[in-house]
Design a protein around this motif. Structure first.
Motif, PDB file in Angstrom:
ATOM      1  N   ASN A  69       0.825  -1.195   0.000  1.00 25.60           N
ATOM      2  CA  ASN A  69       0.000   0.000   0.000  1.00 25.60           C
ATOM      3  C   ASN A  69       0.865   1.254   0.000  1.00 25.60           C
ATOM      4  O   ASN A  69       0.549   2.234  -0.675  1.00 25.60           O
ATOM      5  CB  ASN A  69      -0.934  -0.015   1.207  1.00 25.60           C
ATOM      6  N   MET A  80       2.101   1.862  -3.502  1.00 23.03           N
ATOM      7  CA  MET A  80       1.028   2.317  -4.377  1.00 23.03           C
ATOM      8  C   MET A  80       0.683   3.783  -4.114  1.00 23.03           C
ATOM      9  O   MET A  80       0.434   4.546  -5.039  1.00 23.03           O
ATOM     10  CB  MET A  80      -0.222   1.457  -4.194  1.00 23.03           C
ATOM     11  N   ASN A 102       0.770   6.809  -7.060  1.00 22.85           N
ATOM     12  CA  ASN A 102      -0.518   7.043  -7.696  1.00 22.85           C
ATOM     13  C   ASN A 102      -1.284   8.136  -6.953  1.00 22.85           C
ATOM     14  O   ASN A 102      -1.815   7.922  -5.876  1.00 22.85           O
ATOM     15  CB  ASN A 102      -1.317   5.744  -7.718  1.00 22.85           C
ATOM     16  N   TYR A 155      -5.066   7.338  -6.321  1.00 23.67           N
ATOM     17  CA  TYR A 155      -5.223   6.359  -5.244  1.00 23.67           C
ATOM     18  C   TYR A 155      -5.117   7.047  -3.885  1.00 23.67           C
ATOM     19  O   TYR A 155      -5.902   6.780  -2.985  1.00 23.67           O
ATOM     20  CB  TYR A 155      -4.163   5.267  -5.383  1.00 23.67           C
ATOM     21  N   ARG A 156      -4.154   7.970  -3.763  1.00 25.42           N
ATOM     22  CA  ARG A 156      -3.994   8.714  -2.510  1.00 25.42           C
ATOM     23  C   ARG A 156      -5.236   9.526  -2.202  1.00 25.42           C
ATOM     24  O   ARG A 156      -5.691   9.585  -1.062  1.00 25.42           O
ATOM     25  CB  ARG A 156      -2.797   9.657  -2.597  1.00 25.42           C
ATOM     26  N   ASN A 164      -8.364   9.037  -3.198  1.00 27.10           N
ATOM     27  CA  ASN A 164      -9.470   8.159  -2.811  1.00 27.10           C
ATOM     28  C   ASN A 164      -9.271   7.594  -1.407  1.00 27.10           C
ATOM     29  O   ASN A 164     -10.229   7.471  -0.647  1.00 27.10           O
ATOM     30  CB  ASN A 164      -9.634   7.027  -3.817  1.00 27.10           C
TER      31      ASN A 164
END
Length: 58
Positions: free
Chosen positions: A26, A29, A33, A36-37, A39
């Motif tokens: 995680n 990621m 991204n 992604y952060r 969200n």
């Protein structure tokens, strides 16, 4: 009784290892991204608000 305790400790250890592996993936990621952060941050705010509302009920 001893067998049950050993089984429980093995389960706790396996959970800790799995959690550490997921946390490492995680982390990579989130660094790579931006969407992604964003969200993940929205989800954390929603969870904080949910727990706050639950505490307010009690």
């Amino acid at each position: 009784m001893r067998q049950q305790a050993m089984g429980f400790l093995k389960g706790v250890g396996a959970g800790m290892v799995a959690g550490a592996a997921i946390a490492m993936m995680n982390d990579k990621m989130m660094k790579n991204n931006r969407n992604y952060r964003r969200n993940a941050h929205k989800t954390m705010r929603a969870m904080e608000q949910l727990f706050s509302n639950i505490q307010g009920m009690f």
